[in-house]
Design an enzyme around this catalytic site. Structure first.
Site, mmCIF file in Angstrom:
data_model
loop_
_atom_site.group_PDB
_atom_site.id
_atom_site.type_symbol
_atom_site.label_atom_id
_atom_site.label_comp_id
_atom_site.label_asym_id
_atom_site.label_seq_id
_atom_site.Cartn_x
_atom_site.Cartn_y
_atom_site.Cartn_z
ATOM 1 N N HIS A 1 0.816 -1.212 0.000
ATOM 2 C CA HIS A 1 0.000 0.000 0.000
ATOM 3 C C HIS A 1 0.853 1.267 0.000
ATOM 4 O O HIS A 1 0.326 2.361 -0.165
ATOM 5 C CB HIS A 1 -0.862 0.085 1.273
ATOM 6 C CG HIS A 1 -1.865 -0.997 1.394
ATOM 7 N ND1 HIS A 1 -2.964 -1.070 0.576
ATOM 8 C CD2 HIS A 1 -1.957 -2.047 2.237
ATOM 9 C CE1 HIS A 1 -3.683 -2.114 0.913
ATOM 10 N NE2 HIS A 1 -3.098 -2.733 1.913
ATOM 11 N N LYS A 2 2.134 1.129 0.268
ATOM 12 C CA LYS A 2 2.926 2.313 0.588
ATOM 13 C C LYS A 2 3.608 2.924 -0.631
ATOM 14 O O LYS A 2 3.527 2.401 -1.727
ATOM 15 C CB LYS A 2 3.938 1.947 1.683
ATOM 16 C CG LYS A 2 3.273 1.350 2.941
ATOM 17 C CD LYS A 2 2.384 2.346 3.657
ATOM 18 C CE LYS A 2 1.325 1.733 4.550
ATOM 19 N NZ LYS A 2 1.762 1.069 5.735
ATOM 20 N N VAL A 3 4.307 4.034 -0.399
ATOM 21 C CA VAL A 3 4.896 4.819 -1.490
ATOM 22 C C VAL A 3 5.871 3.982 -2.329
ATOM 23 O O VAL A 3 5.848 4.007 -3.552
ATOM 24 C CB VAL A 3 5.609 6.071 -0.930
ATOM 25 C CG1 VAL A 3 6.278 6.858 -2.046
ATOM 26 C CG2 VAL A 3 4.597 6.968 -0.193
#
Ligand code: PLP
Length: 425
Positions: free
Chosen positions: A204-206
Site C-alpha cells: 500500500h505504501k509509497v
C-alpha cells in the site's frame, strides 16, 4: 435540473483514475538475478557472519542508511515487525506506559502490547493529524517510558518540540514513518527524527516489495538489539557476548533476498515517485484553498510531506451539508473519496474490554501495572471528531496521476462545493 451528477447532471469525470503501480523491469531483473543465484535467504539464527543475512539484505540496508543519512538500517519483514522490535529494543516492559496515537494503523499502538506494556493515547492535532508535544505532555505519567510518534499521511510530526520534551523526561521516541519515506523536516528525513524510525515496504505504501520494512537508528546499541530481536536473539546473546538480556527474546522477523532485491530497486525510484506527489499535492492545495468549510492540508514552512494520501477537513456547519452527502456527491462526479481513516484505536474490543494476555487481563489489569489507563470514548476528542465527522481523503497525489487527473479532482470538489445548496433536501 441540477448540474450535479448526483442529481442527474453530467459527471466531471467518466474514466477511472490511474492505478498506482511502481514495479517494472528493474524489479523483475533483480528478482531474476536472485533466482539465478539460488540464494533466497542467507540468514542464520546463530552467532555467525550470516546472522546479518545475505548479500541482498545487506545491500538494501547499506543503501537505505546512505539514502536517509543514518548510521544503521535493519531490514524487517514488515513495519509491524519493525515497530515491535523497536519497542523491545528501547527496553519497554511490564509496568511501563508508552504514549501512542489513536489515529493510525493498528500496529503503531499494538507494538507496545507485545512487550506487556500499556499504550496511552494522546490526541492528534487537527492540522497535521499527528500527536504533539502538548498532547503527549498531557497524558504523561511517572510510568511513561517511551513514545511512538506517527508521521500520518506522510507528514512529519513536530519532532523538534517532541524530542525536547522527550529529552527532558528521558523518554525514548520511536518514529513510525511507514507512510513517510522521503518526507523531510528541514533537511532531515522523516524516520530519522526519533531514536528509532520504522518504514514500511508493504504494497500500500509509497515504495514497496510486497511485504517488508526497515528500522533505522544512529545508535549502535539499539541497532544491535533490533538485530537480535529480528533473529532469534535468545540463542545469540551468549556467543555474541551480549550482557543486556532485557527483551532479548528473538523472533524471525527477517526479510528474504527477493524482497530486499525489489526494495533496493524501489529505493532508487523514491525521488522520482515523490516529485510528482509533491507537485500534485501543491496544485490541489492551491486549487482548494478558497472554499469555505473545506480545509486542505496545513503544512508548516519547513516541512515536506511524502503525501501518502491527501486529507481534507470538512466543516459541515459551515458547508450546510453533511460529510456523507458531500462525499456521495463527489463520488457521483467520478472521484473516489474516503470518509474518516480508521476508528480511534482505543475503540477496538481489546482496549474496550482491557483484556489481552491470558485470563487475567494483562497488561491492562495486571497486578504489576499500578496505573489505571482510560480507553473511554471521548479521551481524544480531536481524533474522534476527525474520524466520525470531519476528515475526507483520497489517494489523489500519487505519481501516476497526470495534471489532467488532479485538475478533474479539484474541479469535482469545487463543483460539489459550488452547488452544495442543491444537496440540502
Ligand atoms: C502500513 C503501516 C504500518 C504497518 O506496516 P506493515 O509493513 O504493513 O506492517 C504501520 N504504521 C503505519 C502508520 C502504517 O501506515
Amino acid at each position: 435540473m441540477s448540474e450535479l451528477a448526483l442529481l442527474g447532471g453530467v459527471p466531471v469525470r467518466r474514466e477511472p483514475f490511474p492505478v498506482y503501480a511502481t514495479i517494472g523491469d528493474e524489479e523483475k531483473q533483480a528478482v531474476a538475478e536472485v533466482m539465478e543465484s539460488g540464494v533466497l535467504s542467507k540468514f542464520l539464527g546463530r552467532w555467525h557472519e550470516d546472522f546479518y543475512g545475505g548479500p541482498r539484505v545487506q545491500a538494501l540496508e547499506k543503501a537505505w542508511a546512505e539514502y536517509f543519512h543514518v548510521a544503521h538500517a535493519v531490514s524487517m519483514n514488515s513495519a509491524t515487525s519493525g515497530l515491535y522490535a523497536a519497542v523491545g529494543a528501547v527496553g519497554v516492559g511490564p509496568g511501563d506506559e508508552v504514549i501512542v496515537s489513536p489515529y493510525t494503523m493498528s500496529a503503531s499502538a499494538a507494538c507496545v502490547l507485545g512487550f506487556n506494556a500499556v499504550p496511552v493515547f494522546a490526541d492528534i492535532d487537527p492540522d497535521t493529524f499527528c500527536i504533539t508535544a502538548e498532547s503527549i505532555e498531557r497524558v504523561m505519567t511517572k510510568r511513561t517510558k517511551a513514545i511512538v510518534v506517527v508521521d500520518l499521511f506522510g507528514q512529519p510530526a513536530d519532532f523538534d518540540a517532541i524530542m525536547k520534551l522527550a529529552e527532558k523526561h528521558n523518554l525514548k521516541v520511536i518514529e513510525d514513518a511507514a507512510q513517510a519515506p522521503g518526507a523531510r523536516l528541514g533537511n532531515r528525513y522523516a524516520g530519522t527524527l526519533g531514536h528509532i524510525g520504522v518504514f514500511s515496504l508493504n504494497y500500500h505504501k509509497v515504495i514497496h516489495c510486497g511485504e517488508g520494512g526497515v528500522a533505522v537508528t544512529d545508535d549502535a546499541a539499539l541497532a544491535e538489539r533490533l538485530q537480535l530481536i529480528r533473529n532469534h536473539g535468545e540463542v545469540i546473546v551468549k556467543d555474541k557476548g551480549v550482557a543486556n538480556l532485557v527483551n532479548m527474546l528473538g523472533f524471525n522477523l527477517r526479510m528474504g533476498e527477493i524482497e530486499c532485491a525489489i526494495a533496493f530497486e524501489q529505493l532508487k525510484k523514491l525521488d522520482g515517485l515523490l516529485e510528482p506527489r509533491v507537485r500534485n499535492a501543491n496544485f490541489l492545495r492551491d486549487a482548494l484553498a478558497d472554499l469555505p468549510g473545506l480545509t486542505p492540508p496545513v503544512v508548516p514552512e519547513h516541512v515536506l510531506p511524502a503525501w501518502y494520501v491527501f486529507g481534507i477537513r470538512l466543516d459541515a456547519d459551515v458547508l450546510g451539508v453533511s460529510r456523507s452527502v458531500f462525499a456521495k456527491a463527489l463520488r457521483a462526479e467520478g472521484v473516489p473519496v474516503a470518509e474518516g481513516y480508521v476508528e480511534p484505536i482505543y475503540m477496538q474490543p481489546m482496549y474496550q474490554k482491557k483484556t489481552l494476555y491470558g485470563e487475567v487481563g494483562c497488561p491492562f489489569r495486571c497486578p504489576f501495572y499500578g496505573g489505571n489507563v482510560s480507553y473511554e470514548s471521548g479521551i481524544c476528542p480531536v481524533a474522534e471528531r476527525m474520524h466520525y465527522r470531519e476528515l475526507i481523503y483520497g489517494d489523489y497525489c500519487h505519481a501516476k496521476m497526470s495534471n489532467r487527473d488532479v485538475e478533474d479532482i479539484a474541479e469535482a470538489i469545487r463543483k460539489v462545493h459550488r452547488h452544495r445548496s442543491e444537496l440540502i433536501a
